[in-house]
Write a protein that holds these residues in place. Structure first.
Motif, mmCIF file in Angstrom:
data_model
loop_
_atom_site.group_PDB
_atom_site.id
_atom_site.type_symbol
_atom_site.label_atom_id
_atom_site.label_comp_id
_atom_site.label_asym_id
_atom_site.label_seq_id
_atom_site.Cartn_x
_atom_site.Cartn_y
_atom_site.Cartn_z
ATOM 1 N N ASP A 241 -11.528 -16.079 -8.863
ATOM 2 C CA ASP A 241 -11.390 -17.062 -7.678
ATOM 3 C C ASP A 241 -10.616 -17.734 -7.805
ATOM 4 O O ASP A 241 -9.694 -18.150 -6.755
ATOM 5 N N ASP A 242 -10.316 -18.108 -9.497
ATOM 6 C CA ASP A 242 -9.063 -19.547 -9.331
ATOM 7 C C ASP A 242 -7.929 -18.836 -9.445
ATOM 8 O O ASP A 242 -7.103 -19.617 -10.032
ATOM 9 N N ALA A 243 -7.366 -17.423 -8.860
ATOM 10 C CA ALA A 243 -6.713 -16.610 -9.936
ATOM 11 C C ALA A 243 -6.290 -16.881 -11.504
ATOM 12 O O ALA A 243 -4.407 -17.168 -11.532
ATOM 13 N N THR A 244 -6.675 -17.161 -11.778
ATOM 14 C CA THR A 244 -5.844 -16.912 -13.479
ATOM 15 C C THR A 244 -5.898 -15.462 -14.201
ATOM 16 O O THR A 244 -5.095 -15.453 -15.081
ATOM 17 N N GLN A 245 -6.770 -14.718 -13.536
ATOM 18 C CA GLN A 245 -7.241 -13.095 -14.348
ATOM 19 C C GLN A 245 -6.699 -12.034 -12.733
ATOM 20 O O GLN A 245 -7.645 -12.077 -11.597
ATOM 21 N N ARG A 246 -6.381 -10.980 -13.235
ATOM 22 C CA ARG A 246 -6.060 -10.222 -12.174
ATOM 23 C C ARG A 246 -5.664 -9.224 -13.368
ATOM 24 O O ARG A 246 -5.612 -8.395 -13.917
ATOM 25 N N PHE A 247 -6.319 -7.892 -12.057
ATOM 26 C CA PHE A 247 -6.292 -6.583 -12.878
ATOM 27 C C PHE A 247 -6.955 -5.662 -11.447
ATOM 28 O O PHE A 247 -6.781 -5.663 -10.485
ATOM 29 N N GLY A 248 -5.950 -4.487 -11.921
ATOM 30 C CA GLY A 248 -5.992 -3.159 -11.058
ATOM 31 C C GLY A 248 -5.855 -2.213 -11.036
ATOM 32 O O GLY A 248 -5.881 -1.499 -12.815
ATOM 33 N N PHE A 249 -6.167 -0.356 -10.197
ATOM 34 C CA PHE A 249 -6.299 0.209 -11.117
ATOM 35 C C PHE A 249 -5.405 1.735 -10.212
ATOM 36 O O PHE A 249 -5.719 1.002 -8.848
ATOM 37 N N THR A 250 -5.106 2.375 -10.501
ATOM 38 C CA THR A 250 -4.008 3.302 -9.510
ATOM 39 C C THR A 250 -4.828 4.613 -10.395
ATOM 40 O O THR A 250 -4.232 5.178 -10.892
ATOM 41 N N GLY A 251 -4.179 5.560 -9.310
ATOM 42 C CA GLY A 251 -4.156 7.165 -9.529
ATOM 43 C C GLY A 251 -4.262 7.878 -8.047
ATOM 44 O O GLY A 251 -3.770 7.590 -6.944
ATOM 45 N N GLU A 252 -4.686 8.499 -8.288
ATOM 46 C CA GLU A 252 -4.202 10.207 -7.434
ATOM 47 C C GLU A 252 -5.727 12.024 -7.052
ATOM 48 O O GLU A 252 -5.857 10.996 -8.073
ATOM 49 N N VAL A 253 -5.598 11.761 -5.226
ATOM 50 C CA VAL A 253 -6.767 12.647 -5.688
ATOM 51 C C VAL A 253 -6.255 13.928 -5.929
ATOM 52 O O VAL A 253 -5.673 14.413 -5.106
ATOM 53 N N LEU A 254 -7.228 14.261 -6.722
ATOM 54 C CA LEU A 254 -7.300 15.767 -7.019
ATOM 55 C C LEU A 254 -8.134 16.639 -6.074
ATOM 56 O O LEU A 254 -7.338 18.011 -5.989
ATOM 57 N N GLU A 255 -9.353 15.748 -5.817
ATOM 58 C CA GLU A 255 -10.280 17.349 -5.057
ATOM 59 C C GLU A 255 -10.807 16.412 -3.899
ATOM 60 O O GLU A 255 -11.302 15.017 -4.770
ATOM 61 N N ALA A 256 -11.260 16.139 -1.995
ATOM 62 C CA ALA A 256 -11.848 15.883 -1.617
ATOM 63 C C ALA A 256 -12.288 17.057 -1.247
ATOM 64 O O ALA A 256 -12.174 17.805 -0.088
ATOM 65 N N GLU A 257 -13.300 16.427 -0.674
ATOM 66 C CA GLU A 257 -14.148 17.883 -0.405
ATOM 67 C C GLU A 257 -15.224 16.767 0.734
ATOM 68 O O GLU A 257 -16.705 16.438 0.274
ATOM 69 N N ALA A 258 -15.040 16.359 1.425
ATOM 70 C CA ALA A 258 -16.332 15.264 2.648
ATOM 71 C C ALA A 258 -17.182 15.202 3.104
ATOM 72 O O ALA A 258 -16.877 16.600 3.628
ATOM 73 N N PRO A 259 -18.787 15.246 2.898
ATOM 74 C CA PRO A 259 -18.481 13.273 2.200
ATOM 75 C C PRO A 259 -19.769 13.503 0.540
ATOM 76 O O PRO A 259 -20.376 13.397 1.059
ATOM 77 N N TYR A 260 -18.894 15.185 0.359
ATOM 78 C CA TYR A 260 -19.509 15.601 -1.481
ATOM 79 C C TYR A 260 -18.922 15.153 -2.474
ATOM 80 O O TYR A 260 -19.388 14.816 -3.514
#
Length: 331
Positions: free
Chosen positions: A236-255
């Motif tokens: 909330d006070d913008a003193t800390q920030r983190f994140g993630f990134t990545g790639e989709v390897l498999e997708a079988e919606a909605p399971y």
């Protein structure tokens, strides 16, 4: 003992197993759909199974390893063919080599499970179809009847346990092998709803926040193979920030959704954050009686990284987010 029949038919090349249980059909069905429960009875007591994948939908795949008292391991797989909840499912059943590949030297069978209500509970009928009389004789000679009786003898205790796998248990971690972690949680919603909540930005920013006091200013989801995602959180006070990134390897919606995950190097990252480790995350959604069983199998590069990530309170943060998902997003 629940086993009431074990019959081979050399002419039809089938093996038929019947068993009866003092619980409703849906309770017995869920025991087969939930890998946490299934692995408590799939192997005999001296060869317990660990399921590293369990896709309970047509076209899905399940893999498991049974470990013997001397540390010897024996792998197998299911290639799911049909599923009509909670009445029947079928799959191709085969063996895996020590390195996890399909073992073509051993026979595969086509198995059909049917579930029906009885006056005292439910009846299970399993029919295994073999390719030849020799294959049928081979598996029977390998001790299939004895192993089946021992395995079936464990189901009563599993289906009678209404606490260990209840939705009220919240998010549950389970260490698998040296480098994997399986996190499980029943979400009170349909598989379609839970899937949307994981791939639509306007929904994700309402619940995927961890502890109070954080927002998600960057939410760029991905649900197609080859696409990349990016998520960033800020306090909330913008003193800390983190994140993630990545790639989709498999997708079988909605399971099923399989992605890589790597922490971003951002200014103001929380103390102790490690931006070097890349994991593989396999999310599976399975409909069960009380909602949708969400399981995420996370594979870390080594045991040390897994230990460090768990020490950050990751599982507690996931539970806070899932509870928010149920209260703020799902009807």
């Amino acid at each position: 003992m629940p086993l009431t029949g074990f019959t081979t038919n050399a002419e039809e090349l089938t093996l038929t197993i019947t068993a009866e249980f003092p619980v409703p059909v849906k309770r017995l069905w869920d025991a087969y759909m939930d890998p946490r429960q299934l692995e408590k009875f799939w192997g005999p007591p001296t060869y317990p199974a660990t399921f590293t994948r369990h896709d309970a939908f047509p076209g899905g795949l399940s893999t498991y390893v049974m470990t013997g008292p001397e540390g010897d391991t024996h792998g197998g797989y299911w290639e799911w063919l049909t599923l009509d909840a909670p009445h029947s499912f079928s799959y191709l059943d085969g063996f895996l080599t020590p390195d996890g590949q399909r073992n073509t030297d051993l026979p595969t069978t086509r198995n059909t499970f049917t579930f029906e209500a009885t006056a005292s509970g439910s009846r299970l009928r399993e029919v295994s179809h073999f390719n030849s009389a020799e294959e049928l004789e081979q598996l029977v000679a390998m001790g299939m009847e004895e192993g089946t009786r021992e395995a079936m003898g464990q189901i009563d205790d599993v289906v009678a346990d209404l606490k260990s796998f209840a939705a009220e248990r919240g998010t549950q971690p389970q260490l698998i092998g040296d480098t994997q972690l399986r996190v499980s949680r029943i979400i009170r919603g349909s598989a379609e709803q839970v899937w949307r909540a994981h791939v639509e930005a306007d929904l994700m920013t309402r619940w995927m926040l961890g502890p109070d006091g954080w927002t998600m200013p960057v939410c760029e989801p991905a649900a197609e193979v080859g696409d990349t995602y990016r998520y960033e959180w800020e306090n909330d006070d913008a003193t800390q920030r983190f994140g993630f990134t990545g790639e989709v390897l498999e997708a079988e919606a909605p399971y099923r959704l399989v992605t890589t995950e790597r922490m971003l190097s951002l200014a103001g990252m929380p103390e102790g954050s490690d931006s070097s480790a890349t994991t593989q995350n396999e999310m599976t959604l399975t409909p069960v009686e009380s909602g949708t069983l969400l399981t995420t199998l996370i594979t870390y590069p080594d045991a040390k990284t897994r230990e460090e990530v768990l020490a950050t309170g990751m599982v507690d943060g996931m539970e806070l987010s899932y509870a928010r998902l149920e209260s703020a997003v799902l009807p």
